[in-house]
Design a protein around this motif. Structure first.
Motif, short mmCIF file in Angstrom:
data_model
loop_
_atom_site.label_atom_id
_atom_site.label_comp_id
_atom_site.label_asym_id
_atom_site.label_seq_id
_atom_site.Cartn_x
_atom_site.Cartn_y
_atom_site.Cartn_z
N VAL A 63 1.04 -1.10 0.25
CA VAL A 63 0.43 -0.35 -0.17
C VAL A 63 1.10 1.34 0.30
CG1 VAL A 63 -1.83 1.36 1.23
CG2 VAL A 63 -2.08 -1.22 1.20
N LEU A 64 1.87 1.08 0.48
CA LEU A 64 2.82 2.69 1.04
C LEU A 64 3.34 2.62 -0.67
CD1 LEU A 64 4.06 4.74 1.93
CD2 LEU A 64 6.43 2.89 2.12
N ILE A 65 4.13 1.96 -1.60
CA ILE A 65 4.65 1.81 -2.57
C ILE A 65 3.11 2.23 -3.41
CG2 ILE A 65 5.50 1.04 -4.30
CD1 ILE A 65 7.66 -0.20 -2.94
N ASP A 105 -10.47 2.46 0.55
CA ASP A 105 -9.75 3.02 2.01
C ASP A 105 -9.34 2.24 3.01
OD1 ASP A 105 -10.48 4.97 3.92
OD2 ASP A 105 -12.11 4.32 5.67
N ASN A 106 -8.07 2.47 2.25
CA ASN A 106 -6.95 1.18 2.52
C ASN A 106 -5.81 2.42 3.45
OD1 ASN A 106 -5.68 1.50 0.78
ND2 ASN A 106 -5.74 -1.31 0.60
N GLY A 107 -5.64 3.71 2.26
CA GLY A 107 -4.48 4.24 2.82
C GLY A 107 -4.07 4.70 0.75
N VAL A 108 -4.02 3.05 0.74
CA VAL A 108 -3.48 3.85 -1.00
C VAL A 108 -3.70 5.16 -1.87
CG1 VAL A 108 -5.39 2.79 -2.34
CG2 VAL A 108 -3.16 2.17 -2.74
N LEU A 109 -5.03 6.09 -1.40
CA LEU A 109 -5.81 6.64 -1.99
C LEU A 109 -4.70 8.49 -1.16
CD1 LEU A 109 -9.63 6.49 -2.93
CD2 LEU A 109 -7.07 5.58 -4.25
N SER A 110 -4.33 8.15 0.00
CA SER A 110 -3.91 8.59 0.93
C SER A 110 -3.01 10.33 1.10
CB SER A 110 -3.97 8.32 2.26
OG SER A 110 -2.19 7.75 2.52
N LEU A 111 -2.32 9.93 -0.23
CA LEU A 111 -0.28 10.47 -0.39
C LEU A 111 -1.21 11.79 -1.43
CD1 LEU A 111 2.11 8.34 0.11
CD2 LEU A 111 0.81 9.41 1.84
N ALA A 112 -1.88 10.85 -2.32
CA ALA A 112 -2.11 11.69 -3.08
C ALA A 112 -3.34 12.90 -2.72
CB ALA A 112 -3.20 10.47 -5.00
N ILE A 158 -11.57 8.51 7.21
CA ILE A 158 -10.89 7.62 6.11
C ILE A 158 -9.56 7.30 6.24
CG2 ILE A 158 -12.83 8.30 4.18
CD1 ILE A 158 -10.43 9.44 3.41
N VAL A 159 -9.33 6.16 6.15
CA VAL A 159 -7.21 5.43 6.33
C VAL A 159 -6.37 6.28 5.71
CG1 VAL A 159 -5.71 4.06 6.10
CG2 VAL A 159 -8.43 3.08 6.55
N LYS A 160 -5.38 7.15 6.41
CA LYS A 160 -4.82 8.02 6.16
C LYS A 160 -3.15 7.19 6.43
CE LYS A 160 -7.37 11.98 6.16
NZ LYS A 160 -8.09 11.17 7.30
N ILE A 161 -2.08 6.95 5.41
CA ILE A 161 -0.51 6.59 5.43
C ILE A 161 -0.08 8.42 6.55
CG2 ILE A 161 2.05 5.77 5.17
CD1 ILE A 161 -0.19 4.84 2.59
#
Lengths: 309, 309, 309
Positions: free
Chosen positions: C72-74, C123-130, C189-192
């Motif tokens: 998910v991070l990458i 909703d697992n963080g994968v959108l969160s950096l964007a 929602i989930v955020k890194i």
């Protein structure tokens, strides 16, 4: 099995096709892209995004992105092969990003070929096998920063995105070449020194590429004596640490050889391929992509074939 | 969480979508391509260039290019899976180039399916799983050289570029099938012999593919007894050097199992997948792509599952 | 070499480009796709087929598909980088499928950014950096099954195909966000959890990605003291099993370093890259993609750089 109908049907088709292009007006300007970014690398997306930003109408087509990193010889060869396809349209634009010197002093250039195609990339030889085949009509130095996206960039290391893609997209918008910068003397740009020799009983040339099947590609044209086809012929590979003498069957298709047999194939590329039927020639001869490279402006590995043994 | 609104909204959408297609007229004829050229191989570009030359309006879509070299079984399975997607449009054309016998005596064929799709490729079985699922409407032998680009070719070894792509592009121009050649009896073309068995307490079938996550794909339909779901079931894999008996949890999603657990998943493919939760089933069971292949016209690896243990 | 012409040419071009978009009306709605399916995996085709089924006018663009499985991070970092490109258009829709919990209880969401872009995914963080970079305008929970293709699906494990792609394609048809489901509080929602530190003489941040050249990507912005550029600086990497202290040359381009030298490059990404000139930094420092991952919602590997040594 597949035969000519003798009806001039292909002429009719050509006319119908040309008409379809005009009526539907749906052919989009075409930008073809080759890089050494690696398969699936997301940096390709940034290059395409930059091109679409400048010209949203274009169709972007991948040539390939798995040119070995910084390998100008293989990049140049793959570009040439694809630009030279008889099915490629006039007016197409090709961008080549194999660019170990990015951000340094090498120039950015546009080459318009005699065949009406445009090559955009660094002046480091990567365009040179293509323009050697297609002929040079004109060379322009990219100088006009307004036709690049350098002002949007946060670094100096991504000319594929910031220079070559936007320049290509502007060409496809119809921006005249003179807007990009001044003309260069075609004699002054960097060229890979590649040549072939031919006698009645031999051919000589260079190893210029390999593929995922382990096929070794040469630049030796596949016009060979008819009587040699089907026979075993002697070949040598040498250069760097490589010094190989062996024999291969000269064939038109793999079906004319046995599984495991070394073959020289009259390849669909127009040149001879050194291959192993259902096997891997790169592995058999211990050659890797690091050896299929330039020493200065000359390929490292020489190949020669004799038909008279 | 995701629920029906009960408003017939999807019907309205279908109508709106159909209308949009007509109004905008922007749907381009669609050519989908599967090959064993390898990821990123530039030969794909030549195939696409040939298709665009014949019909510049088409949209070319990659299915995949990493079918293991010459692996007709895996090519056939991946083609079938994608042709069979319920979202694939009528009139779409599919080209499959997995063709160890290229340049030899095998035929080039077009199969029109009962579902209105067109399959173009060699008559070596690679189209056969798709037409078994879709049904055969008509089979035509490609004989008319004028509808190929063989006259532009410098070799006999690249039918993907010189025959299949241009033929597909002509089909998408509306050229009638009779122009390509004579009809063939559907009973005479090559078919992979693949079948499944089902009893109240067991299923049997074949290993037909694997993926990059190490999932092993079977052709066993995922209609299984409800009471078996969530339980451990016994399975066997055998054929060639492989002879495995083990147990796996039968699950609807990976979340119903523990990390590291072997599972049989009711897969999105419509069949059972043998997998390891967050692991690699190909590695766990020592199976590689060379074993997921045909012996003659039958797959090598048999799979069976029992629900009554 | 590449200079401003001082003619306001770029302004004229912008106008001409905008006009071209209107006149030709040929810009297709744009769906960009990132997954962890692996390069060349045919499952990508199914996702695209679903999107085209809902909206045949769209242009589908690959960001990349080689996000390491379940990473998910990458995935989040690569999505962010590409969404944030200054050349990306308003109204574009991005689908991210890196989804270890598919079929489980995590939500499916749409995030509309302040920059007018749409992010669709789990909703697992994968959108969160964007959305951290672009800003959140609105978050909608995907609830309306009629705007998905779940009813066509034979499994619960392929939300990329059955939920995210059709939802994205409906957004590009102009379906209002309220039709998809209810609004969510952006705070829920989930955020890194990713942050950077900066002092006059140091920077600290996280390792967030690597590439095929072996470059290690950080989230440390490349605004650094001018006087440090060209000098050797000290850096540390630590977290998990990694604990490294070393020095690197801080450079603007690779040409400012020697082959084999460890460098911190002011990268085209807007952040610092740790790299080896014509070499592989991932290998040199023994880091693999499994270590460039999340522990909970925080990246595992911390990086710090000091300019005062």
């Amino acid at each position: 099995m597949i035969q000519n109908q003798g009806l001039g049907f292909s002429t009719q088709l050509a006319i119908a096709t040309a008409r379809a292009r005009n009526v539907f007006g749906s052919k989009r300007p075409q930008l073809s892209l080759i890089t050494d970014f690696g398969d699936g690398d997301e940096a390709v997306f940034a290059v395409k995004s930059a091109a679409r930003f400048v010209n949203p109408r274009i169709e972007i087509i991948d040539i390939c992105h798995n040119v070995p990193a910084f390998n100008v010889l293989i990049g140049a060869h793959r570009l040439k092969r694809n630009v030279a396809l008889p099915t490629e349209p006039e007016g197409a634009v090709y961008v080549a990003v194999v660019d170990p010197g990015v951000g340094g002093s090498r120039d950015c250039i546009i080459v318009k070929t005699r065949t009406g195609k445009y090559l955009v990339g660094p002046d480091n030889g990567v365009l040179s096998l293509a323009f050697a085949t297609e002929g040079i009509h004109r060379v322009v130095l990219i100088e006009n920063r307004d036709l690049t996206l350098l002002d949007k960039a946060q670094s100096k290391t991504f000319h594929g995105r910031d220079v070559f893609a936007p320049v290509a997209a502007h060409i496809l918008r119809g921006v005249p070449l003179r807007e990009f910068g001044s003309d260069l003397d075609p004699g002054t740009i960097v060229k890979i020194a590649i040549s072939t020799d031919s006698t009645a009983t031999s051919r000589a040339g260079w190893i210029v590429d390999g593929d995922g099947f382990g096929v070794i590609r040469t630049n030796v044209p596949n016009h060979v004596p008819r009587q040699a086809i089907g026979r075993l012929v002697a070949f040598t590979l040498n250069g760097g640490q490589v010094d190989i003498t062996d024999r291969a069957r000269l064939v038109e298709t793999f079906d004319d050889s046995k599984p495991g047999e070394t073959v020289l194939v009259l390849s669909s590329t127009g040149c001879l391929d050194l291959a192993v039927n259902r096997g891997n020639a790169l592995e058999r001869f211990g050659i890797n992509f690091d050896q299929i490279t330039l020493d200065g402006l000359q390929p490292r590995l020489k190949v020669s074939v004799r038909f008279d043994n």
